[in-house]
Design an enzyme around this catalytic site. Structure first.
Site, PDB file in Angstrom:
ATOM      1  N   GLU A  77       4.177 -38.549  -4.015  1.00 38.34           N
ATOM      2  CA  GLU A  77       5.125 -39.903  -3.386  1.00 38.34           C
ATOM      3  C   GLU A  77       6.405 -39.188  -2.953  1.00 38.34           C
ATOM      4  O   GLU A  77       6.938 -37.563  -3.712  1.00 38.34           O
ATOM      5  CB  GLU A  77       5.767 -41.289  -4.137  1.00 38.34           C
ATOM      6  CG  GLU A  77       6.256 -40.846  -4.832  1.00 38.34           C
ATOM      7  CD  GLU A  77       7.378 -41.494  -5.651  1.00 38.34           C
ATOM      8  OE1 GLU A  77       8.478 -42.084  -4.709  1.00 38.34           O
ATOM      9  OE2 GLU A  77       7.486 -41.617  -6.790  1.00 38.34           O
ATOM     10  N   CYS A 125       4.618 -32.059  -4.576  1.00 38.82           N
ATOM     11  CA  CYS A 125       3.790 -31.225  -5.118  1.00 38.82           C
ATOM     12  C   CYS A 125       4.817 -30.651  -6.124  1.00 38.82           C
ATOM     13  O   CYS A 125       4.793 -29.690  -7.485  1.00 38.82           O
ATOM     14  CB  CYS A 125       3.116 -30.000  -4.637  1.00 38.82           C
ATOM     15  SG  CYS A 125       4.348 -29.219  -3.066  1.00 38.82           S
ATOM     16  N   ASP A 183      -4.327 -28.018 -10.017  1.00 39.96           N
ATOM     17  CA  ASP A 183      -3.084 -28.582  -9.251  1.00 39.96           C
ATOM     18  C   ASP A 183      -3.399 -29.893  -9.519  1.00 39.96           C
ATOM     19  O   ASP A 183      -4.068 -30.872  -9.599  1.00 39.96           O
ATOM     20  CB  ASP A 183      -3.845 -27.849  -7.590  1.00 39.96           C
ATOM     21  CG  ASP A 183      -2.858 -28.190  -6.632  1.00 39.96           C
ATOM     22  OD1 ASP A 183      -1.672 -29.027  -7.064  1.00 39.96           O
ATOM     23  OD2 ASP A 183      -3.169 -28.227  -5.497  1.00 39.96           O
TER      24      ASP A 183
END
Length: 277
Positions: free
Chosen positions: A39, A69, A122
């Site tokens: 978010e 990220c 990731d």
């Protein structure tokens, strides 16, 4: 403060710490994305995005919020370190849904070394879900949502992660058929100040996507769910739903029930999605 591994494992629903192996890496990343939403809502609300370890842990673990990220992969990187993995950050250019000149380096991921083999991992890409992959030309991986991923060398950018999958399991930026570029990256060393600079641009630049679009997403067991402004998309196995939310109360409820993001009614109003009553 020292990293609280027990609290992190509880947040991600893991009863036992994964071993520092390829299997353990895949298990950890998957658990992270199934439980901690992506978010950018604090960016829209004008709150600063701190990416030091203590601030990220306080927000994503203690306060049970999500993040984007630079927050997600800071937390994930700290967990990898606590579990005995050898990992370091990389910076990437996101190409998913982009037409035109090379985009800036607005994404970070991890390079993990296991028994002499490099992997990319990731836990912080909000547009789709790619499993950890060995760093090798032509390496492919299948995601639980049915998408496929492929790593290819790129003459200009070093490496390109490509995706071939249904756009229903993205945040709305997927499109076309066949292999589509998701993001490119090099193996150049990335230092703390590089991350600080990229995070600052991403969270403050007028042209940044995260300054203009309200985004939430989360990985589902066999799919993906996203909320892009008021557009809702959910795909899990063969079940799919989408629509436009027109009521701030429904938006707030959707944020909480599916994404685990609890915002006050005044914060939802401050997102600017719905006209004042």
């Amino acid at each position: 403060m020292p990293f609280d591994l027990s609290a992190y494992l509880a947040r991600t629903g893991l009863a036992v710490a994964p071993p520092p192996t390829a299997e353990g890496l895949a298990l950890l990343q998957r658990a992270h994305r199934l439980t901690i939403p992506f978010e950018n809502l604090d960016v829209i609300l004008g709150r600063g995005i701190a990416i030091d370890s203590d601030s990220v842990f306080a927000k994503l673990v203690t306060a049970r919020r999500g993040g984007y990220c630079f927050e997600q992969n800071r937390l994930f990187g700290d967990a990898l370190d606590a579990l005995g993995f050898v990992a370091r950050p990389l910076l990437a250019r996101v190409w998913l849904g982009i037409q035109g000149p090379p985009p800036p380096k607005t994404h970070t991921l991890s390079l993990v070394t296991i028994d002499g083999q490099c992997w990319i991992a990731d836990a912080g890409f909000g547009g789709s879900y790619a499993p950890p992959m060995p760093l090798a030309e032509g390496e492919t991986a299948d995601a639980p949502d049915g998408a496929r991923f492929r790593l290819m060398r790129d003459p200009l950018h070093g490496w390109m992660l490509e995706r071939d999958g249904d756009p229903a399991t993205t945040d709305g930026r997927g499109g076309g058929t066949g292999w589509q570029p998701q993001y490119s990256f090099s193996l150049d060393p990335v230092f703390t100040n590089d991350l600080i600079l990229s995070n600052h641009w991403t969270s403050t630049a007028p042209d940044s996507r995260f300054r203009n679009v309200r985004i939430a997403s989360i990985v589902l067991p066999q799919g993906f769910a996203s909320l892009t402004d008021a557009a809702y998309r959910r795909r899990n196995g063969d079940k799919e739903a989408s629509g436009e939310i027109g009521d701030p109360r429904v938006y707030r409820m959707r944020l909480s029930l599916l994404f685990g993001i609890d915002l006050a009614a005044e914060d939802v109003a401050a997102l600017g999605l719905f006209p004042a009553a």
